[in-house]
Design a protein around this motif. Structure first.
Motif, PDB file in Angstrom:
ATOM      1  N   ARG A 270      63.316 -42.918  40.016  1.00 49.72           N
ATOM      2  CA  ARG A 270      62.777 -43.782  41.091  1.00 49.72           C
ATOM      3  C   ARG A 270      61.279 -43.589  41.223  1.00 49.72           C
ATOM      4  N   ARG A 271      60.807 -42.330  41.085  1.00 48.15           N
ATOM      5  CA  ARG A 271      59.375 -42.048  41.164  1.00 48.15           C
ATOM      6  C   ARG A 271      58.625 -42.817  40.091  1.00 48.15           C
ATOM      7  N   ASN A 272      59.108 -42.737  38.854  1.00 44.77           N
ATOM      8  CA  ASN A 272      58.414 -43.382  37.748  1.00 44.77           C
ATOM      9  C   ASN A 272      58.409 -44.907  37.883  1.00 44.77           C
ATOM     10  N   ILE A 273      59.513 -45.462  38.351  1.00 46.27           N
ATOM     11  CA  ILE A 273      59.583 -46.917  38.562  1.00 46.27           C
ATOM     12  C   ILE A 273      58.581 -47.343  39.628  1.00 46.27           C
ATOM     13  N   THR A 274      58.534 -46.596  40.740  1.00 49.44           N
ATOM     14  CA  THR A 274      57.610 -46.915  41.838  1.00 49.44           C
ATOM     15  C   THR A 274      56.164 -46.812  41.376  1.00 49.44           C
ATOM     16  N   LEU A 275      55.829 -45.738  40.644  1.00 48.59           N
ATOM     17  CA  LEU A 275      54.460 -45.558  40.162  1.00 48.59           C
ATOM     18  C   LEU A 275      54.057 -46.681  39.205  1.00 48.59           C
ATOM     19  N   MET A 276      54.953 -47.079  38.326  1.00 49.52           N
ATOM     20  CA  MET A 276      54.647 -48.169  37.396  1.00 49.52           C
ATOM     21  C   MET A 276      54.434 -49.484  38.136  1.00 49.52           C
ATOM     22  N   GLN A 277      55.240 -49.734  39.166  1.00 49.02           N
ATOM     23  CA  GLN A 277      55.068 -50.958  39.961  1.00 49.02           C
ATOM     24  C   GLN A 277      53.709 -50.965  40.660  1.00 49.02           C
ATOM     25  N   ILE A 278      53.329 -49.804  41.211  1.00 53.69           N
ATOM     26  CA  ILE A 278      52.041 -49.701  41.911  1.00 53.69           C
ATOM     27  C   ILE A 278      50.883 -49.902  40.941  1.00 53.69           C
ATOM     28  N   MET A 279      50.944 -49.233  39.780  1.00 55.14           N
ATOM     29  CA  MET A 279      49.857 -49.342  38.808  1.00 55.14           C
ATOM     30  C   MET A 279      49.753 -50.754  38.255  1.00 55.14           C
ATOM     31  N   GLN A 280      50.891 -51.409  38.041  1.00 53.04           N
ATOM     32  CA  GLN A 280      50.885 -52.789  37.566  1.00 53.04           C
ATOM     33  C   GLN A 280      50.246 -53.713  38.601  1.00 53.04           C
ATOM     34  N   CYS A 281      50.566 -53.473  39.864  1.00 52.06           N
ATOM     35  CA  CYS A 281      49.988 -54.278  40.948  1.00 52.06           C
ATOM     36  C   CYS A 281      48.478 -54.070  41.020  1.00 52.06           C
ATOM     37  N   ILE A 282      48.027 -52.810  40.890  1.00 50.62           N
ATOM     38  CA  ILE A 282      46.592 -52.510  40.909  1.00 50.62           C
ATOM     39  C   ILE A 282      45.891 -53.204  39.745  1.00 50.62           C
ATOM     40  N   CYS A 283      46.503 -53.144  38.563  1.00 49.75           N
ATOM     41  CA  CYS A 283      45.892 -53.776  37.386  1.00 49.75           C
ATOM     42  C   CYS A 283      45.813 -55.295  37.538  1.00 49.75           C
ATOM     43  N   ASP A 284      46.813 -55.881  38.187  1.00 51.67           N
ATOM     44  CA  ASP A 284      46.793 -57.333  38.414  1.00 51.67           C
ATOM     45  C   ASP A 284      45.660 -57.714  39.363  1.00 51.67           C
ATOM     46  N   ILE A 285      45.489 -56.932  40.426  1.00 47.30           N
ATOM     47  CA  ILE A 285      44.447 -57.236  41.418  1.00 47.30           C
ATOM     48  C   ILE A 285      43.059 -56.949  40.842  1.00 47.30           C
ATOM     49  N   GLN A 286      42.932 -55.819  40.132  1.00 44.99           N
ATOM     50  CA  GLN A 286      41.627 -55.393  39.612  1.00 44.99           C
ATOM     51  C   GLN A 286      41.458 -55.760  38.137  1.00 44.99           C
ATOM     52  N   LYS A 287      42.024 -56.888  37.740  1.00 41.32           N
ATOM     53  CA  LYS A 287      41.985 -57.332  36.345  1.00 41.32           C
ATOM     54  C   LYS A 287      40.559 -57.442  35.818  1.00 41.32           C
ATOM     55  N   GLU A 288      39.648 -57.968  36.632  1.00 35.65           N
ATOM     56  CA  GLU A 288      38.259 -58.140  36.204  1.00 35.65           C
ATOM     57  C   GLU A 288      37.596 -56.800  35.914  1.00 35.65           C
ATOM     58  N   PHE A 289      37.949 -55.790  36.677  1.00 35.66           N
ATOM     59  CA  PHE A 289      37.380 -54.448  36.473  1.00 35.66           C
ATOM     60  C   PHE A 289      37.797 -53.897  35.111  1.00 35.66           C
ATOM     61  N   PHE A 290      39.092 -54.001  34.792  1.00 38.90           N
ATOM     62  CA  PHE A 290      39.598 -53.436  33.546  1.00 38.90           C
ATOM     63  C   PHE A 290      39.210 -54.263  32.318  1.00 38.90           C
ATOM     64  N   LEU A 291      39.206 -55.576  32.454  1.00 38.82           N
ATOM     65  CA  LEU A 291      38.941 -56.437  31.295  1.00 38.82           C
ATOM     66  C   LEU A 291      37.459 -56.649  31.038  1.00 38.82           C
ATOM     67  N   HIS A 292      36.670 -56.804  32.112  1.00 39.32           N
ATOM     68  CA  HIS A 292      35.271 -57.195  31.939  1.00 39.32           C
ATOM     69  C   HIS A 292      34.295 -56.286  32.677  1.00 39.32           C
ATOM     70  N   ASN A 293      34.769 -55.116  33.121  1.00 35.18           N
ATOM     71  CA  ASN A 293      33.908 -54.179  33.852  1.00 35.18           C
ATOM     72  C   ASN A 293      33.299 -54.835  35.099  1.00 35.18           C
ATOM     73  N   GLY A 294      34.093 -55.702  35.739  1.00 38.30           N
ATOM     74  CA  GLY A 294      33.613 -56.409  36.925  1.00 38.30           C
ATOM     75  C   GLY A 294      33.745 -55.575  38.191  1.00 38.30           C
ATOM     76  N   ASP A 295      33.358 -56.181  39.310  1.00 36.68           N
ATOM     77  CA  ASP A 295      33.461 -55.501  40.602  1.00 36.68           C
ATOM     78  C   ASP A 295      34.922 -55.370  41.017  1.00 36.68           C
ATOM     79  N   LEU A 296      35.208 -54.314  41.764  1.00 38.69           N
ATOM     80  CA  LEU A 296      36.551 -54.154  42.312  1.00 38.69           C
ATOM     81  C   LEU A 296      36.780 -55.188  43.402  1.00 38.69           C
TER      82      LEU A 296
END
Length: 407
Positions: A270-296
């Motif tokens: 359950r811990r690993n599933i929850t952490l993956m869901q959270i990290m996926q959500c963060i990556c979706d919101i902060q996509k510009e940061f990870f892909l293009h070094n954009g602002d958070l």
């Protein structure tokens, strides 16, 4: 004699502690280093459990890792769980996250209330509870308030006089007892005793506690491959195995140990599933940061909780003391959350605007922090002058007086 049977209703109130849920929350709060250490201790105590993590050398390197200092968050949360004053855990967690390394609030009260999105009554109720937690003196806005709080919570008689002297800290530092006598009417003996007592107080109550994430062993590695964000949960290499031995014929103690092992395994999943869901959500919101070094972009615990369908406190527990690796740099998961500013403007965006405005200013008439605040307000960014100062100093930019060039 004729017997009669009657039915009698009786209500009994009982509290059942959900041990499974408590175990899951405990596992959820652990970072990878803590999880490895916890599993190692369980392996030593259980005949049904074992695990591998790469080579023995790598395993020992992870398992022997220890933090230099205890976590302030864990210290306070442990006390809150036994509080009879009914604290709001979500609000308290948010208030803890707004402390600096000394235990003071990072923002003035008005800005803090705006960021926490709570009313005055909720703020006062939870602040009173938090200020009763050790280390005493945290959750204050200044040195004077910090020392006064320690005096209030002290049982020593001299603390009452010391609290009065907290209004004259400059005189205390300079041993200017004459000025203190003139203003307080306290006798010299009481003043000297109070000054000695003040010097025993802790001006930085949180200094011995860790408020930052230790990044030695992050939870995730984030990579960009073909313009796609890939998330790897590091402990998926952790191979935990349970004995397949049938429980029939086992004694009561062995059956209980087997049940505890199964509970542990389910909690880790359950811990690993929850952490993956959270990290996926963060990556979706902060996509510009990870892909293009954009602002958070604007991101809060509540937004993540709503997206993945769990409680805000669950997200807070899961993200606490966790980190990820991206482009050979380590980031606390809380780094991707918004801190200050409006929902339309991230902290990084505001900092960049402050930097740009200063670069464009007339060097003979540099902009003051108040002028910067007004210019930002014209752009729809509403923050206080003190926040502008904080952002400017974090960029290592001097004040307007020191930036001024003479013709």
């Amino acid at each position: 004699m004729k017997q009669q049977f009657t039915l009698k209703q009786e209500l009994k109130q009982s509290n059942k502690f959900n041990t499974s849920k408590a175990a899951s929350l405990k596992i959820l709060e652990l970072n990878n280093d803590e999880l490895f250490s916890y599993i190692k201790s369980e392996v030593n105590n259980s005949p049904f459990l074992g695990f591998n993590y790469g080579s023995q050398e790598d395993s020992d390197a992870f398992l022997n890792y220890q933090h230099d200092s205890p976590s302030l968050y864990n210290e306070i949360m442990d006390q809150l769980r036994y509080s009879k004053d009914k604290p709001n855990i979500e609000i308290c967690e948010a208030m803890i996250s707004n402390l600096d390394s000394n235990g003071y609030f990072k923002y003035p009260k008005d800005e803090l209330l705006k960021q926490l999105e709570i009313n005055e009554r909720e703020y006062k109720h939870n602040l009173t509870i938090l200020r009763k937690c050790e280390p005493y003196g945290c959750f204050t806005f200044s040195l004077k308030e910090c020392l006064k709080l320690q005096c209030i919570l002290s049982k020593k008689k001299i603390s009452q006089a010391a609290m009065i002297l907290c209004d004259y800290l400059e005189d205390v530092a300079l041993d200017n007892t004459d000025n203190i006598i003139n203003h307080t009417k306290l006798d010299i003996e009481t003043i000297n005793d109070a000054i000695k007592y003040i010097r025993t107080l802790n001006p930085k109550p949180a200094a011995n506690y860790s408020t930052e994430v230790q990044y030695t062993n992050p939870e995730f590695i984030i990579k960009v491959v073909d313009d796609k964000i890939e998330i790897k949960l590091l402990n998926d290499e952790l191979e935990v195995f349970v004995s397949e031995e049938n429980s029939e014929g086992m004694g009561k103690l062995l059956k209980e140990q087997r049940a505890q092992v199964n509970m542990l395994m389910n909690s880790i999943k359950r811990r690993n599933i929850t952490l993956m869901q959270i990290m996926q959500c963060i990556c979706d919101i902060q996509k510009e940061f990870f892909l293009h070094n954009g602002d958070l972009k604007y991101c809060t615990l509540a937004m993540i909780a709503e997206t993945i369908g769990v409680n805000v406190s669950t997200v807070s527990r899961a993200m606490n003391n966790k980190s990820c690796e991206f482009n050979s740099k380590y980031y606390s998961l809380s780094h991707f959350l918004s801190s200050g500013g409006s929902s339309e403007h991230s902290q990084n965006h505001i900092k960049n605007r402050v930097k740009e405005l200063i670069q464009e200013e007339d060097k003979t008439k540099p902009l003051s922090d108040e002028q910067l605040r007004l210019l930002l307000e014209d752009e729809g960014i509403s923050i206080s002058r003190r926040t502008v100062t904080k952002y400017r100093e974090s960029l290592f930019i001097f004040s307007s007086t020191k930036r001024k060039h003479k013709l």
